[in-house]
Motif scaffolding. Structure first.
Motif, PDB file in Angstrom:
ATOM      1  N   ARG A   1       0.909  -1.269   0.049  1.00 17.53           N
ATOM      2  CA  ARG A   1       0.117   0.050   0.106  1.00 17.53           C
ATOM      3  C   ARG A   1       0.692   1.449  -0.121  1.00 17.53           C
ATOM      4  O   ARG A   1       0.592   2.230  -0.547  1.00 17.53           O
ATOM      5  N   MET A   2       2.147   1.167   0.723  1.00 20.08           N
ATOM      6  CA  MET A   2       3.018   2.558   0.644  1.00 20.08           C
ATOM      7  C   MET A   2       3.431   2.578  -0.674  1.00 20.08           C
ATOM      8  O   MET A   2       3.448   3.679  -1.186  1.00 20.08           O
TER       9      MET A   2
ATOM     10  N   SER B   1       0.879   4.232  -2.875  1.00 19.38           N
ATOM     11  CA  SER B   1       0.721   5.674  -2.347  1.00 19.38           C
ATOM     12  C   SER B   1       1.650   6.586  -2.983  1.00 19.38           C
ATOM     13  O   SER B   1       1.542   7.477  -3.419  1.00 19.38           O
TER      14      SER B   1
ATOM     15  N   SER C   1      -0.645   8.432   8.730  1.00 15.07           N
ATOM     16  CA  SER C   1       0.724   7.777   8.045  1.00 15.07           C
ATOM     17  C   SER C   1       0.113   6.678   6.967  1.00 15.07           C
ATOM     18  O   SER C   1      -0.692   6.143   7.177  1.00 15.07           O
ATOM     19  N   VAL C   2       1.135   6.436   5.947  1.00 17.94           N
ATOM     20  CA  VAL C   2       0.818   5.462   4.935  1.00 17.94           C
ATOM     21  C   VAL C   2       1.519   4.260   5.584  1.00 17.94           C
ATOM     22  O   VAL C   2       1.660   3.209   4.888  1.00 17.94           O
ATOM     23  N   GLN C   3       2.435   4.115   6.732  1.00 19.40           N
ATOM     24  CA  GLN C   3       3.285   3.211   7.260  1.00 19.40           C
ATOM     25  C   GLN C   3       2.502   2.032   8.017  1.00 19.40           C
ATOM     26  O   GLN C   3       1.793   2.536   9.001  1.00 19.40           O
TER      27      GLN C   3
END
Length: 481
Positions: A247-248, A251, A312-314
């Motif tokens: 997903r990261m 993004s 956050s994308v993490q």
């Protein structure tokens, strides 16, 4: 494992696949115990008694930074990136990209589009070092291999433990796509192809496929290659480990104008990589932040990591959720992430999406077992033995050496019972992280909260968090050189 009794003093029920961890005489895998006479040398000693508290500024995310740098290299226009971490993994990728571009690339975070020169002889081999970073190795290997026939041959060289790591699914996918890859075996490594590699680039076909990936990085690498080639499809057969990292990648590609859609394992990549109109700010590294948040909890303090927010994308932002499972307090707000409270109950966690958190959460679980008598079970750990060190067995051996009763299976670890008392009055136990930054972080947590430990080879934290020991001491930890 299907059943776990979380009652006091009982732990896991018998499981035929379980293996109780015993401490063999002599050297141990991943975590070595040594005598007091071996304390002399490079290392750091962490002792109980310090209270880790206050606001901490974690380095920028190395996983995001590596993806931003590669996207900027491949994109049209100039990308301005702020907050790039000064860690070895990111520096290695930046150096490799400079080698590809034929000059100093990306100074000060100003990253110009820089496909590497094509005027050289096709017989002239360009050698690039990717350091010890599996992320850089996989992403760069795919983008080079499928970068176009006019590009010169490239040799991708590893350092350290990367030379013993492999990526069979990615290599199979690239060869199937027509890439010419020759693996140069490393002494002592007889497994499927890994690094070093020699690559003769080919044009990226519009349709790629991969079977049974062993890492989400393999899928991310092929998505980057498709994005650099103008788009296409990727068919993935089998489960994708550590899906939040995928997903990261999606993004980051979206920030550069490329959209990725997925339906039933078929990924469609559309768009052209273009530099964003505004500056990119690299958010704090959630994996590094997790260590400091956990340190606050196990030492009885309270830590806030500035800048790590709910947006956050993490995937490792879930550290807050996992700490809560052990009875700690935690929250994420507009200022950052905050955690406090001694771990006081057992928990059962699925870490298949956040395997990098497993070693430090094993330490947190061990401390929870010490305080509550309740068992801790961590599942979804199938990728840990293939990391910078064999983390599953390494953590288990360290905990067993310090007195915990630990069992492991192919993809799980159970802390069944804690030592009856801390070995007070003895010399610190020497633990060797085997060059693995996350193992060093884990051993530090045990030293903070249970008994003194001497961590050798402590500079391995430079892979992701070069200032870790300084930050830990400044926040209140009792450390000695």
């Amino acid at each position: 494992m299907e059943s776990l009794d979380m009652g006091v003093g009982r732990g896991c029920q018998d499981d035929p696949g379980a293996e109780y961890v015993r401490v063999p005489e002599g050297l141990q895998s991943g975590a070595m115990a040594s005598t007091a006479s071996e304390l002399i040398g490079s290392g750091v000693t962490v002792l109980p008694g310090g209270c880790v508290s206050g606001e901490v500024y974690a380095p920028g995310s190395k996983s995001l930074a590596q993806r931003y740098l590669l996207a900027a290299f491949l994109a049209e226009g100039q990308t301005q990136i702020r907050g790039l971490p000064q860690c070895r993994d990111v520096e290695s990728l930046s150096s490799a990209l400079s080698g590809l571009s034929g000059g100093d690339w990306g100074p000060g975070g100003a990253c110009e589009s820089a496909r590497w020169p094509t005027q050289g002889s096709k017989q002239q081999m360009l050698t690039l070092s990717v350091g010890e970073s599996g992320t850089s190795a996989r992403l760069l290997t795919a983008c080079v291999a499928l970068g176009g026939r006019s590009w010169q041959p490239v040799r991708v060289m590893p350092e350290g433990t990367l030379a013993s790591r492999t990526s069979p699914a990615l290599m199979e996918a690239l060869i199937k796509a027509g890439a010419h890859i020759r693996s140069r075996p490393t002494v002592g490594v007889t497994d499927s192809p890994g690094w070093p590699l020699e690559i003769e680039p080919v044009v990226c076909p519009p349709r790629l496929s991969i079977r049974e990936p062993s890492s989400s990085q393999e899928v991310s690498a092929l998505l980057f290659a498709l994005a650099a080639g103008g788009g296409g499809t990727l068919a993935v057969e089998g489960a994708i480990p550590s899906a939040p990292y995928l997903r990261m990648t999606e993004s980051v590609l979206s920030e550069f104008g490329v959209e990725v859609d997925e339906v039933n394992g078929l990924f469609t990549v559309k768009g052209t990589l273009r530099a964003p109109a505004t500056e990119i700010a690299v958010e704090p590294d959630a994996s590094a932040a997790a260590v400091m948040l956990a340190a606050g909890c196990v030492s009885g303090g309270k830590v806030r990591v500035a800048g790590l927010t709910s947006g956050s994308v993490q995937g490792d932002i879930r550290i807050i959720e996992h700490l809560r499972a052990f009875g700690c307090r935690g929250a994420v707000d507009a200022r950052g992430a905050v955690a406090s409270g001694i771990p006081c109950r057992g928990a059962r966690l699925d870490l298949s999406g956040e395997p990098d958190l497993a070693p430090i959460l094993a330490a947190v679980g061990a401390i929870a077992c010490l305080h509550s008598g309740e068992a801790c079970l961590l599942e979804g750990l199938g990728t840990l033995e293939g990391k910078e060190s064999p983390r599953l067995s390494g953590v288990a051996h360290a905990l067993s050496r310090l007195g915990w009763q630990v069992r492991t299976g192919p993809d799980w670890l159970s802390v069944d019972a804690a030592p009856e008392h801390s070995p007070a009055g003895v010399e610190p136990t020497v633990l060797d992280p085997a060059g693995d930054h996350r193992m060093a972080f884990t051993f530090a947590l045990l030293g903070l909260s249970f008994t003194g430990v001497r961590i050798t080879g402590c500079d391995c934290v430079g892979k992701s968090y070069p200032n870790f020991w300084e930050d830990l001491k400044q926040a209140g930890a009792n450390t000695q050189p």
